[in-house]
Each structure stands twice: as C-alpha cells, then as structure tokens.
Design a protein around this motif. Structure first.
Motif, PDB file in Angstrom:
ATOM      1  N   ASP A   5       0.864  -1.185   0.000  1.00 49.75           N
ATOM      2  CA  ASP A   5       0.000   0.000   0.000  1.00 49.75           C
ATOM      3  C   ASP A   5       0.898   1.231   0.000  1.00 49.75           C
ATOM      4  OD1 ASP A   5      -1.826   2.153   0.838  1.00 49.75           O
ATOM      5  OD2 ASP A   5      -3.218   0.528   1.336  1.00 49.75           O
ATOM      6  N   ASP A   6       0.545   2.225  -0.819  1.00 47.35           N
ATOM      7  CA  ASP A   6       1.396   3.407  -0.913  1.00 47.35           C
ATOM      8  C   ASP A   6       1.226   4.363   0.263  1.00 47.35           C
ATOM      9  OD1 ASP A   6      -0.472   5.913  -2.485  1.00 47.35           O
ATOM     10  OD2 ASP A   6      -1.228   3.886  -2.211  1.00 47.35           O
ATOM     11  N   GLU A   7       0.159   4.172   1.060  1.00 49.40           N
ATOM     12  CA  GLU A   7      -0.079   5.057   2.201  1.00 49.40           C
ATOM     13  C   GLU A   7       0.459   4.432   3.477  1.00 49.40           C
ATOM     14  OE1 GLU A   7      -4.008   6.811   2.488  1.00 49.40           O
ATOM     15  OE2 GLU A   7      -4.448   6.147   0.455  1.00 49.40           O
ATOM     16  N   GLN A   8       1.382   5.134   4.119  1.00 50.03           N
ATOM     17  CA  GLN A   8       2.016   4.608   5.330  1.00 50.03           C
ATOM     18  C   GLN A   8       0.999   4.337   6.440  1.00 50.03           C
ATOM     19  OE1 GLN A   8       4.564   7.217   7.777  1.00 50.03           O
ATOM     20  NE2 GLN A   8       6.164   5.660   7.597  1.00 50.03           N
ATOM     21  N   ALA A   9       0.016   5.221   6.579  1.00 52.46           N
ATOM     22  CA  ALA A   9      -0.982   5.039   7.636  1.00 52.46           C
ATOM     23  C   ALA A   9      -1.775   3.743   7.437  1.00 52.46           C
ATOM     24  CB  ALA A   9      -1.939   6.231   7.670  1.00 52.46           C
ATOM     25  N   GLN A  10      -2.074   3.417   6.179  1.00 54.30           N
ATOM     26  CA  GLN A  10      -2.820   2.185   5.890  1.00 54.30           C
ATOM     27  C   GLN A  10      -1.957   0.958   6.180  1.00 54.30           C
ATOM     28  OE1 GLN A  10      -5.901   2.327   5.243  1.00 54.30           O
ATOM     29  NE2 GLN A  10      -6.347   4.289   4.265  1.00 54.30           N
ATOM     30  N   ARG A  11      -0.682   1.032   5.805  1.00 56.32           N
ATOM     31  CA  ARG A  11       0.222  -0.089   6.086  1.00 56.32           C
ATOM     32  C   ARG A  11       0.336  -0.328   7.584  1.00 56.32           C
ATOM     33  NH1 ARG A  11       3.501   2.729   2.290  1.00 56.32           N
ATOM     34  NH2 ARG A  11       5.021   3.299   3.893  1.00 56.32           N
ATOM     35  N   ARG A  12       0.476   0.746   8.319  1.00 54.68           N
ATOM     36  CA  ARG A  12       0.628   0.615   9.775  1.00 54.68           C
ATOM     37  C   ARG A  12      -0.647   0.094  10.436  1.00 54.68           C
ATOM     38  NH1 ARG A  12       4.174   6.008  11.529  1.00 54.68           N
ATOM     39  NH2 ARG A  12       6.208   5.175  10.900  1.00 54.68           N
ATOM     40  N   GLN A  13      -1.815   0.549   9.947  1.00 55.87           N
ATOM     41  CA  GLN A  13      -3.068   0.069  10.527  1.00 55.87           C
ATOM     42  C   GLN A  13      -3.225  -1.429  10.311  1.00 55.87           C
ATOM     43  OE1 GLN A  13      -6.767   1.192   8.716  1.00 55.87           O
ATOM     44  NE2 GLN A  13      -7.992   0.536  10.483  1.00 55.87           N
ATOM     45  N   ILE A  63      -1.397 -12.028   0.858  1.00 55.56           N
ATOM     46  CA  ILE A  63      -0.977 -10.713   0.383  1.00 55.56           C
ATOM     47  C   ILE A  63      -2.159  -9.750   0.455  1.00 55.56           C
ATOM     48  CG2 ILE A  63      -0.116  -9.368  -1.589  1.00 55.56           C
ATOM     49  CD1 ILE A  63       1.085 -12.051  -2.645  1.00 55.56           C
ATOM     50  N   PHE A  64      -1.967  -8.620   1.138  1.00 55.24           N
ATOM     51  CA  PHE A  64      -2.944  -7.531   1.104  1.00 55.24           C
ATOM     52  C   PHE A  64      -2.469  -6.544   0.032  1.00 55.24           C
ATOM     53  CE2 PHE A  64      -3.533  -9.063   5.466  1.00 55.24           C
ATOM     54  CZ  PHE A  64      -4.931  -9.103   5.553  1.00 55.24           C
ATOM     55  N   MET A  65      -3.285  -6.353  -0.994  1.00 51.68           N
ATOM     56  CA  MET A  65      -2.870  -5.533  -2.133  1.00 51.68           C
ATOM     57  C   MET A  65      -3.811  -4.345  -2.325  1.00 51.68           C
ATOM     58  SD  MET A  65      -0.710  -5.081  -4.631  1.00 51.68           S
ATOM     59  CE  MET A  65       0.168  -6.651  -4.727  1.00 51.68           C
ATOM     60  N   ASP A  66      -3.252  -3.139  -2.180  1.00 57.85           N
ATOM     61  CA  ASP A  66      -4.018  -1.918  -2.456  1.00 57.85           C
ATOM     62  C   ASP A  66      -4.234  -1.814  -3.965  1.00 57.85           C
ATOM     63  OD1 ASP A  66      -5.258   0.562  -2.136  1.00 57.85           O
ATOM     64  OD2 ASP A  66      -3.363   1.654  -2.252  1.00 57.85           O
ATOM     65  N   ILE A  67      -5.437  -1.442  -4.388  1.00 55.85           N
ATOM     66  CA  ILE A  67      -5.719  -1.362  -5.818  1.00 55.85           C
ATOM     67  C   ILE A  67      -5.159  -0.094  -6.436  1.00 55.85           C
ATOM     68  CG2 ILE A  67      -7.563  -1.112  -7.528  1.00 55.85           C
ATOM     69  CD1 ILE A  67      -9.239  -3.043  -5.973  1.00 55.85           C
ATOM     70  N   LEU A  68      -5.411   1.051  -5.780  1.00 55.78           N
ATOM     71  CA  LEU A  68      -5.026   2.338  -6.359  1.00 55.78           C
ATOM     72  C   LEU A  68      -3.715   2.828  -5.766  1.00 55.78           C
ATOM     73  CD1 LEU A  68      -8.545   4.051  -6.376  1.00 55.78           C
ATOM     74  CD2 LEU A  68      -7.368   2.929  -8.277  1.00 55.78           C
ATOM     75  N   MET A  69      -2.642   2.718  -6.560  1.00 60.66           N
ATOM     76  CA  MET A  69      -1.330   3.194  -6.141  1.00 60.66           C
ATOM     77  C   MET A  69      -0.681   3.904  -7.324  1.00 60.66           C
ATOM     78  SD  MET A  69       0.266  -0.003  -3.937  1.00 60.66           S
ATOM     79  CE  MET A  69      -0.053  -1.237  -5.218  1.00 60.66           C
TER      80      MET A  69
END
Length: 239
Positions: free
Chosen positions: A13-21, A56-62
């Motif tokens: 995930d490109d967002e650090q906050a999402q990765r940390r959550q 694998i958790f994969m964010d779609i929009l990056m």
C-alpha cells in the motif's frame, strides 16, 4: 513458510498510515505473524517469489503500478497465493474475478473482516481451502467447489453438495459465510449462501437463482441486481 499457527504476510500500500493500521490489526489478531511492508507494486514484485507468503494484502489504487497490474503479474508466477484487495471502491470486481482474489476489503479496515481474511488464509495454508464445519462432534472440511449452496432454518444448516448430498448440522450461516471468498459466494438472502460457480441463471420474475442441478435459491429483492452482476462477471471471467 511460517509455522501452522502464524502466517507470513505482505502488505502492499502506498499510504504509510494504511500499512501501519493493517500491521497493527494483524499483530493484534494473529500475534507472531511476520508482516512485510511494501509501498508500491514495483517494490513488491522486485522481491516477490512464489511460495514465500501465505497472504498478500494488495491496495488497488497506487501511483505507478497499481494493485490490479501487480496482482496479474503475481498470478502469472503464483496461481494459488491468497490475495485480498484493499480498496475504497468496488469498481474493480471484474479484475478481482480474473485474478481470483479471496476478499475485497473496504477502507478504513474493519477488524472483523481482517480477522476473517486471516482465518481464511490460515485454512488455505493448511491445504484445506474450503469450509470447516463440525458434524457429529468431528471437524470436517469441504472444498469450495463441492458446495452448491447453504441454507439455514432456525439453528439448522443444510449444506447442498455438488454430488447431490445434503449435509445437516447445527450452526449459523454467518459462520459459514465468514469462511468463503467474496468473489464466488453470495449471501442472496438471510437464509441462503450461494456458490456462484454452481448457478445456471437468475430468474428475475421469481427472484431466484436457478442452480445447475435444477434447485432454486431465493434472492432478496434488493439483491437482484447484485446477483445478476456477480453471475455475469463470474461467467465472463470463466470464458
């Protein structure tokens, strides 16, 4: 691979906050699991090797390579690793079907849904890849493709199987639903969970799924459009 009680997980995930959550939720739900964090599809693919991860958790929009393209590349070298799409939109359902993702996770993340995905990945890691139920005091596992649909009547569940058998047990349909992937199973009614792979057609007049074996399964009125969409997309992805 990690031991049987934990998982080796990648979060892209490109967002650090999402990765940390996600990392926080995983550590809380399944302590001891190894979580590797990646901030782009390119970053992840540079280090990805088949058989390394259990989930694998994969964010779609990056930015750059998005989750859909990254997942397509993953599938070209690893057909079975469980992948969950993380997204703020369900507009990418077709790509999910094509790449056989096990769950769509809407942001912000729901701890209950994360727990369900971890449970599902754990079952798949154990070679089960199906639904586990307790019948006559014994845990039994049935692969997804063997289940046509599940019906609940008060506290009794009826598992309608592909071989024509009907298994009866005590339980809740919610518990069965939590073990099934979103791309092929639909809760068409409070009392029915249907495997789209075994659906022949949708009867819009009678508001029912017509199953390939001739059975019919009720669809609540407000879910008719979703039922037709799921069947159409599953059929297209199977061509």
């Amino acid at each position: 691979m990690s031991d049987s009680g934990t998982l080796k997980i990648a979060v892209c995930d490109d967002e650090q906050a999402q990765r940390r959550q996600l990392q926080f939720l995983i550590d809380k739900i399944l302590p001891g699991s190894q979580v590797d964090l990646y901030e782009s599809g390119e970053d992840f693919l540079n280090s990805f090797r088949p058989g390394v991860y259990d989930l694998i958790f994969m964010d779609i929009l990056m930015p750059g390579m998005g989750g859909v393209d990254a997942t397509t590349k993953i599938r070209s070298i690893d057909a079975s690793v469980p992948i969950a799409f993380a997204t703020s939109s369900k507009d990418y359902a077709m790509e999910g079907y094509k790449n056989r993702v096990i769950r769509y996770l809407m942001k912000p993340f729901d701890p209950t849904e994360i727990s369900e995905v971890l449970t599902l990945a754990g079952q798949m890691k154990g070679g089960q890849g199906g639904v586990t139920v307790r019948i006559n005091g014994k845990d039994m596992n049935f692969s997804y493709e063997k289940i046509c649909y599940v019906e609940q009547n008060t506290h009794t569940l009826y598992l309608h199987m592909a071989n024509g058998a009907v298994l009866q047990l005590t339980g809740k349909l919610d518990d069965i639903e939590a073990q099934t992937p979103d791309d092929t199973f639909m809760r068409s009614h409070k009392s029915f969970l249907v495997n789209i792979a075994h659906v022949k057609s949708v009867d819009k007049d009678l508001q029912m799924f017509v199953m390939k074996d001739g059975d019919t399964v009720h669809i609540r009125r407000e879910s008719m459009r979703e039922a037709a969409r799921m069947l159409a997309e599953y059929t297209m992805a199977s061509l």
